[in-house]
Design a protein around this motif. Structure first.
Motif, short mmCIF file in Angstrom:
data_model
loop_
_atom_site.label_atom_id
_atom_site.label_comp_id
_atom_site.label_asym_id
_atom_site.label_seq_id
_atom_site.Cartn_x
_atom_site.Cartn_y
_atom_site.Cartn_z
N SER A 182 0.58 -2.23 -8.19
CA SER A 182 1.97 -1.53 -8.19
C SER A 182 2.63 -2.58 -9.57
O SER A 182 3.82 -2.11 -9.88
CB SER A 182 2.62 -1.44 -7.13
OG SER A 182 3.19 -2.67 -6.59
N THR A 226 4.78 5.62 -2.27
CA THR A 226 4.67 7.19 -2.47
C THR A 226 2.78 7.59 -2.68
O THR A 226 2.77 8.69 -2.55
CB THR A 226 5.46 7.79 -3.62
OG1 THR A 226 5.17 7.06 -4.75
CG2 THR A 226 6.90 7.66 -3.23
N SER A 227 2.37 6.67 -3.00
CA SER A 227 0.96 6.79 -3.46
C SER A 227 0.16 5.56 -3.48
O SER A 227 0.76 4.40 -3.63
CB SER A 227 0.71 7.63 -4.79
OG SER A 227 -0.28 7.64 -5.44
N GLU A 261 2.00 3.78 -15.30
CA GLU A 261 1.92 4.58 -14.35
C GLU A 261 2.10 3.67 -12.94
O GLU A 261 2.19 4.40 -11.89
CB GLU A 261 0.43 5.39 -14.40
CG GLU A 261 0.35 6.10 -15.26
CD GLU A 261 -0.94 7.02 -15.46
OE1 GLU A 261 -1.71 6.56 -14.61
OE2 GLU A 261 -1.45 7.98 -16.41
N SER A 293 4.68 2.19 -11.68
CA SER A 293 6.08 2.60 -11.03
C SER A 293 5.87 3.86 -10.33
O SER A 293 6.71 4.00 -9.39
CB SER A 293 7.09 2.50 -11.98
OG SER A 293 6.98 3.62 -12.95
N SER A 294 4.84 4.65 -10.34
CA SER A 294 4.72 6.13 -9.86
C SER A 294 3.97 5.84 -8.45
O SER A 294 4.12 6.88 -7.55
CB SER A 294 3.87 6.71 -10.46
OG SER A 294 2.55 6.55 -10.54
N LYS A 308 8.88 4.17 -4.86
CA LYS A 308 10.19 4.70 -4.92
C LYS A 308 11.07 3.69 -4.64
O LYS A 308 11.21 3.28 -3.56
CB LYS A 308 10.44 5.92 -4.42
CG LYS A 308 11.92 6.76 -4.59
CD LYS A 308 12.21 8.10 -3.86
CE LYS A 308 11.79 7.92 -2.33
NZ LYS A 308 12.31 9.06 -1.60
#
Length: 84
Positions: free
Chosen positions: A10, A61-62, A71, A73-74, A77
């Motif tokens: 991440s 979140t994933s 990507e 930071s996706s 949250k």
């Protein structure tokens, strides 16, 4: 997925060894409990990480094995970011 691996993927912490050191110093919590680098994280878990004078609280979140830099930071949250 292991906590240290998630932090590296991440890009919250750049290296896995550094993530391990931060966890050993007791500066990471998962759902309010002290976390070790080998602890498993799951979608929906809340992480609280202390970086010097900042405290960052995120929700996962994933989970993915690999992710591109833009990507990263996706995967989480940000719930709060505060000065300590």
């Amino acid at each position: 997925m292991r906590l240290d691996k998630f932090l590296k993927i991440s890009r919250l912490i750049k290296r896995r060894t550094l993530a391990k050191e931060v966890a050993e110093q007791g500066r990471i919590q998962i759902n309010g409990n002290q976390a070790k680098a080998s602890a498993n994280v799951a979608v929906g878990d809340t992480l609280t990480i202390r970086f010097g004078q900042k405290q960052l609280t995120i929700e996962i979140t994933s989970l993915r094995e690999t992710v591109k830099k833009d990507e990263a930071s996706s995967l989480y949250k940000v719930i709060s970011e505060q000065e300590v």
